[in-house]
Write a protein that holds these residues in place. Structure first.
Motif, short mmCIF file in Angstrom:
data_model
loop_
_atom_site.label_atom_id
_atom_site.label_comp_id
_atom_site.label_asym_id
_atom_site.label_seq_id
_atom_site.Cartn_x
_atom_site.Cartn_y
_atom_site.Cartn_z
N ALA A 171 1.90 11.79 -7.34
CA ALA A 171 0.85 10.98 -7.66
C ALA A 171 0.84 10.03 -6.50
CB ALA A 171 1.51 10.25 -8.86
N GLU A 172 1.67 9.56 -5.72
CA GLU A 172 1.82 8.86 -4.54
C GLU A 172 0.81 9.78 -3.65
OE1 GLU A 172 2.26 5.79 -3.87
OE2 GLU A 172 3.45 5.43 -5.72
N LYS A 173 0.97 10.91 -3.32
CA LYS A 173 -0.04 11.65 -2.27
C LYS A 173 -1.49 11.60 -2.75
CE LYS A 173 3.13 14.39 0.48
NZ LYS A 173 3.54 15.72 0.92
N ALA A 174 -1.63 11.96 -4.04
CA ALA A 174 -2.87 11.93 -4.65
C ALA A 174 -3.68 10.67 -4.51
CB ALA A 174 -2.84 12.23 -6.33
N LEU A 175 -3.20 9.52 -4.67
CA LEU A 175 -3.53 8.16 -4.41
C LEU A 175 -4.09 8.00 -2.80
CD1 LEU A 175 -4.25 5.38 -5.90
CD2 LEU A 175 -1.83 4.81 -5.08
N LEU A 180 -6.61 10.36 -6.91
CA LEU A 180 -6.28 9.41 -7.86
C LEU A 180 -6.85 8.29 -7.33
CD1 LEU A 180 -2.64 9.83 -9.23
CD2 LEU A 180 -4.79 10.17 -10.48
N HIS A 181 -7.39 7.34 -8.18
CA HIS A 181 -8.07 6.07 -7.83
C HIS A 181 -7.02 4.85 -8.20
CE1 HIS A 181 -11.94 7.93 -8.18
NE2 HIS A 181 -11.85 7.65 -7.19
N GLU A 182 -6.00 5.11 -9.04
CA GLU A 182 -5.03 4.27 -9.66
C GLU A 182 -4.05 4.96 -10.16
OE1 GLU A 182 -4.45 0.43 -12.82
OE2 GLU A 182 -6.37 0.88 -11.85
N ILE A 183 -2.69 4.24 -9.93
CA ILE A 183 -1.50 4.89 -10.47
C ILE A 183 -1.06 3.71 -11.74
CG2 ILE A 183 0.96 5.64 -10.55
CD1 ILE A 183 0.41 6.53 -7.82
N ALA A 184 -1.10 4.22 -12.86
CA ALA A 184 -0.89 3.19 -14.04
C ALA A 184 0.76 3.08 -14.19
CB ALA A 184 -1.44 3.65 -15.26
N GLU A 185 1.44 1.99 -13.13
CA GLU A 185 2.74 2.13 -13.19
C GLU A 185 3.59 1.39 -14.45
OE1 GLU A 185 3.39 0.28 -9.43
OE2 GLU A 185 2.93 1.96 -8.40
#
Length: 260
Positions: A171-175, A180-185
């Motif tokens: 997810a971090e690399k995808a952001l 990704l435009h956002e990671i819903a933490e």
């Protein structure tokens, strides 16, 4: 219909309709076979005719996976011609999402691999949870699917890296890459996606259409240029696709056994 591979419902209606399309093949982690693809195509056509569309959210009913790609056993049962027809239809379906008449938002939980990653990338906005991950294995067995869209979203350097290495993208690399435009933490990916529907609700249909024309125009196909559907078909028809696909599946299965 809970036995359907695709579930469609209206989440919120005020001035506009927010439509939720849920991939509903949980036992197979939403792996795409003929039935799921046909229901997805039909569902998109039905939704596109709904008046006052505010947004379309595509999500999964399984927290472990958005979509793990194509159904391996189904693909193995196809001849080269049948496989080329299937992947050509799949490419056309991705184009339906790309050119949908309202903002599209992917809510990504867990795996978004292969064609599942392509479905997510076809959407305007992508929100994932912390376990979201991407993988683009198609080139490993000679398939070009969703490559042009991926190129326009993340750029040629990242595409070459993803296509040539078949690495899992966290997810971090995808952001970082723009997958990704956002990671819903602190919330689910779906809750994060719904927030975006509120942001897009006031955008007029005409404004959205013009915005899409501008953004799509950067990568618009020239006359006689190969379409994504033709790329998919030609990549499958060249050589023995069934043999390439089976070899790839055998290799990743062997690698998994060695890691255990």
């Amino acid at each position: 219909m809970t036995d359907s591979n695709i579930l469609i419902h209206t989440h919120y209606t005020k001035d506009k309709n927010i439509i939720i399309l849920t991939l509903n093949r949980p036992m197979q982690l939403n792996a795409i076979n003929f039935q799921l693809l046909e229901e997805l195509r039909q569902g998109l056509d039905e939704i596109s005719k709904i008046p006052d569309l505010g947004a379309l959210v595509i999500r999964s009913n399984h927290l472990k996976a958005f979509c793990t790609g194509v159904d391996v056993e189904y693909i193995r049962s196809l001849t080269n011609k049948m496989a080329s027809d299937f992947f050509s239809k799949l490419a056309e379906t991705l184009e339906k999402i790309i050119h949908f008449p309202c903002p599209t938002i992917a809510s990504i939980d867990g795996y978004a691999f292969g064609a599942g990653a392509d479905i997510a990338v076809a959407c305007d906005i992508r929100v994932g949870n912390e376990s979201a991950s991407f993988r683009f294995p198609g080139p490993q067995f000679g398939l070009l699917l969703g490559t042009q869209r991926l190129m326009s979203e993340v750029g040629p350097s990242v595409v070459r890296h993803l296509a040539l290495t078949n690495q899992v993208v966290t997810a971090e690399k995808a952001l970082h890459y723009g997958l990704l435009h956002e990671i819903a933490e602190n919330e689910s990916a779906f809750e994060g996606a719904l927030k975006y529907t509120e942001m897009t609700a006031n955008i007029s249909e005409r404004t959205y259409r013009l915005l899409k024309e501008i953004s799509d125009g950067v990568n618009r196909l020239e006359p006689n240029q190969t379409t994504p559907s033709e790329y998919a078909r030609k990549s499958v028809e060249q050589g023995d696709f069934a043999a390439r696909f089976s070899t790839y599946i055998s290799q990743i299965t062997s690698n998994k056994k060695r890691r255990v």
